[in-house]
Design a protein around this motif. Structure first.
Motif, PDB file in Angstrom:
ATOM      1  N   UNK A  56       0.811  -1.215   0.000  1.00 39.56           N
ATOM      2  CA  UNK A  56       0.000   0.000   0.000  1.00 39.56           C
ATOM      3  C   UNK A  56       0.850   1.274   0.000  1.00 39.56           C
ATOM      4  N   UNK A  57       1.998   1.269   0.679  1.00 39.55           N
ATOM      5  CA  UNK A  57       2.846   2.461   0.718  1.00 39.55           C
ATOM      6  C   UNK A  57       3.374   2.797  -0.672  1.00 39.55           C
ATOM      7  N   UNK A  58       3.859   1.810  -1.391  1.00 37.63           N
ATOM      8  CA  UNK A  58       4.371   2.038  -2.749  1.00 37.63           C
ATOM      9  C   UNK A  58       3.251   2.496  -3.677  1.00 37.63           C
ATOM     10  N   UNK A  59       2.080   1.884  -3.543  1.00 35.85           N
ATOM     11  CA  UNK A  59       0.953   2.294  -4.378  1.00 35.85           C
ATOM     12  C   UNK A  59       0.518   3.718  -4.053  1.00 35.85           C
ATOM     13  N   UNK A  60       0.498   4.069  -2.762  1.00 40.14           N
ATOM     14  CA  UNK A  60       0.137   5.435  -2.368  1.00 40.14           C
ATOM     15  C   UNK A  60       1.135   6.446  -2.930  1.00 40.14           C
ATOM     16  N   UNK A  61       2.421   6.133  -2.894  1.00 40.87           N
ATOM     17  CA  UNK A  61       3.433   7.034  -3.463  1.00 40.87           C
ATOM     18  C   UNK A  61       3.196   7.241  -4.955  1.00 40.87           C
ATOM     19  N   UNK A  62       2.837   6.173  -5.674  1.00 38.04           N
ATOM     20  CA  UNK A  62       2.547   6.287  -7.108  1.00 38.04           C
ATOM     21  C   UNK A  62       1.331   7.187  -7.338  1.00 38.04           C
ATOM     22  N   UNK A  63       0.352   7.076  -6.481  1.00 43.86           N
ATOM     23  CA  UNK A  63      -0.838   7.924  -6.595  1.00 43.86           C
ATOM     24  C   UNK A  63      -0.479   9.382  -6.307  1.00 43.86           C
ATOM     25  N   UNK A  64       0.324   9.616  -5.296  1.00 42.79           N
ATOM     26  CA  UNK A  64       0.720  10.990  -4.994  1.00 42.79           C
ATOM     27  C   UNK A  64       1.568  11.589  -6.105  1.00 42.79           C
ATOM     28  N   UNK A  65       2.313  10.773  -6.797  1.00 40.11           N
ATOM     29  CA  UNK A  65       3.027  11.271  -7.974  1.00 40.11           C
ATOM     30  C   UNK A  65       2.012  11.805  -8.990  1.00 40.11           C
ATOM     31  N   UNK A  66       0.939  11.051  -9.219  1.00 38.08           N
ATOM     32  CA  UNK A  66      -0.098  11.492 -10.153  1.00 38.08           C
ATOM     33  C   UNK A  66      -0.781  12.768  -9.663  1.00 38.08           C
ATOM     34  N   UNK A  68      -4.733  -6.599  -7.933  1.00 39.28           N
ATOM     35  CA  UNK A  68      -3.406  -6.129  -7.517  1.00 39.28           C
ATOM     36  C   UNK A  68      -3.473  -4.831  -6.713  1.00 39.28           C
ATOM     37  N   UNK A  69      -4.547  -4.106  -6.857  1.00 43.62           N
ATOM     38  CA  UNK A  69      -4.637  -2.780  -6.252  1.00 43.62           C
ATOM     39  C   UNK A  69      -5.156  -2.848  -4.833  1.00 43.62           C
ATOM     40  N   UNK A  70      -4.508  -2.077  -3.954  1.00 47.24           N
ATOM     41  CA  UNK A  70      -4.939  -2.058  -2.559  1.00 47.24           C
ATOM     42  C   UNK A  70      -5.405  -0.677  -2.109  1.00 47.24           C
ATOM     43  N   UNK A  71      -5.274   0.338  -2.979  1.00 42.74           N
ATOM     44  CA  UNK A  71      -5.665   1.700  -2.598  1.00 42.74           C
ATOM     45  C   UNK A  71      -6.082   2.502  -3.826  1.00 42.74           C
ATOM     46  N   UNK A  72      -7.083   3.354  -3.633  1.00 38.27           N
ATOM     47  CA  UNK A  72      -7.520   4.321  -4.633  1.00 38.27           C
ATOM     48  C   UNK A  72      -7.808   5.616  -3.898  1.00 38.27           C
ATOM     49  N   UNK A  73      -7.390   6.747  -4.486  1.00 37.68           N
ATOM     50  CA  UNK A  73      -7.597   8.041  -3.838  1.00 37.68           C
ATOM     51  C   UNK A  73      -8.265   8.984  -4.830  1.00 37.68           C
ATOM     52  N   UNK A  74      -9.353   9.598  -4.388  1.00 34.35           N
ATOM     53  CA  UNK A  74      -9.950  10.694  -5.147  1.00 34.35           C
ATOM     54  C   UNK A  74      -9.764  11.970  -4.336  1.00 34.35           C
ATOM     55  N   UNK A  75      -9.734  13.105  -5.011  1.00 32.72           N
ATOM     56  CA  UNK A  75      -9.363  14.344  -4.312  1.00 32.72           C
ATOM     57  C   UNK A  75     -10.111  15.543  -4.851  1.00 32.72           C
ATOM     58  N   UNK A  76     -10.193  16.566  -4.013  1.00 34.18           N
ATOM     59  CA  UNK A  76     -10.724  17.867  -4.398  1.00 34.18           C
ATOM     60  C   UNK A  76      -9.631  18.883  -4.112  1.00 34.18           C
ATOM     61  N   UNK A  77      -9.326  19.696  -5.118  1.00 35.19           N
ATOM     62  CA  UNK A  77      -8.199  20.630  -5.071  1.00 35.19           C
ATOM     63  C   UNK A  77      -8.697  22.046  -5.303  1.00 35.19           C
ATOM     64  N   UNK A  78      -8.295  22.989  -4.457  1.00 39.81           N
ATOM     65  CA  UNK A  78      -8.595  24.407  -4.656  1.00 39.81           C
ATOM     66  C   UNK A  78      -7.592  24.964  -5.652  1.00 39.81           C
ATOM     67  N   UNK A  79      -8.075  25.682  -6.646  1.00 38.75           N
ATOM     68  CA  UNK A  79      -7.165  26.199  -7.672  1.00 38.75           C
ATOM     69  C   UNK A  79      -6.798  27.661  -7.467  1.00 38.75           C
ATOM     70  N   UNK A  80      -7.435  28.320  -6.550  1.00 39.75           N
ATOM     71  CA  UNK A  80      -7.135  29.736  -6.320  1.00 39.75           C
ATOM     72  C   UNK A  80      -6.967  29.942  -4.826  1.00 39.75           C
ATOM     73  N   UNK A  81      -5.800  29.508  -4.324  1.00 40.58           N
ATOM     74  CA  UNK A  81      -5.586  29.648  -2.885  1.00 40.58           C
ATOM     75  C   UNK A  81      -4.365  30.495  -2.591  1.00 40.58           C
TER      76      UNK A  81
END
Length: 127
Positions: A46-56, A114-127
């Motif tokens: 999960x740690x390696x998969x999370x790092x790959x997601x944070x790269x994205x 093979x996947x153990x984690x998925x992350x969806x996110x909301x990002x502010x574009x004018x902060x």
């Protein structure tokens, strides 16, 4: 507020389903669930998969002229809580002092075994 803009990021590869990488509405970017699918981390823990997601997530934030400090909310789906301490370490490293609102949901399976984690996110574009 205007019309929502559907966005894909070539650096993340071609979308293989009926969705887009993100939708921008006003100054908010709603990011679809990201996984380590197709990366070297896909069959790792999960740690390696999370790092790959944070790269994205970093690729998306950079393309939008911001950083992960602009994260408002993340929803994290995991198939097991066994590696939660390793996941938390990755989250703290990437969030720093800019903790977003967060939900953690355990699910029985993601779209590939093979996947153990998925992350969806909301990002502010004018902060």
């Amino acid at each position: 507020m205007g019309i929502a803009e559907r966005k894909n990021y070539p650096q993340l590869g071609e979308v293989k389903g009926p969705y887009v990488h993100a939708v921008r509405h006003g100054e908010t970017l709603y990011i679809s669930g990201l996984t380590a699918f197709g990366s070297d981390a896909q069959k790792e823990g999960i740690a390696a998969q999370a790092k790959a997601i944070f790269h994205q997530l970093n690729v998306i934030a950079s393309a939008e002229g911001t950083s992960l400090h602009a994260l408002l909310k993340v929803t994290i789906f995991v198939t097991s809580l066994r590696e939660i301490d390793a996941l938390r370490a990755v989250l703290y490293r990437h969030f720093g002092d800019h903790l977003p609102a967060s939900s953690l949901v355990q699910v029985s399976q993601l779209f590939s075994p093979d996947l153990s984690i998925e992350i969806e996110a909301i990002l502010a574009l004018n902060h």
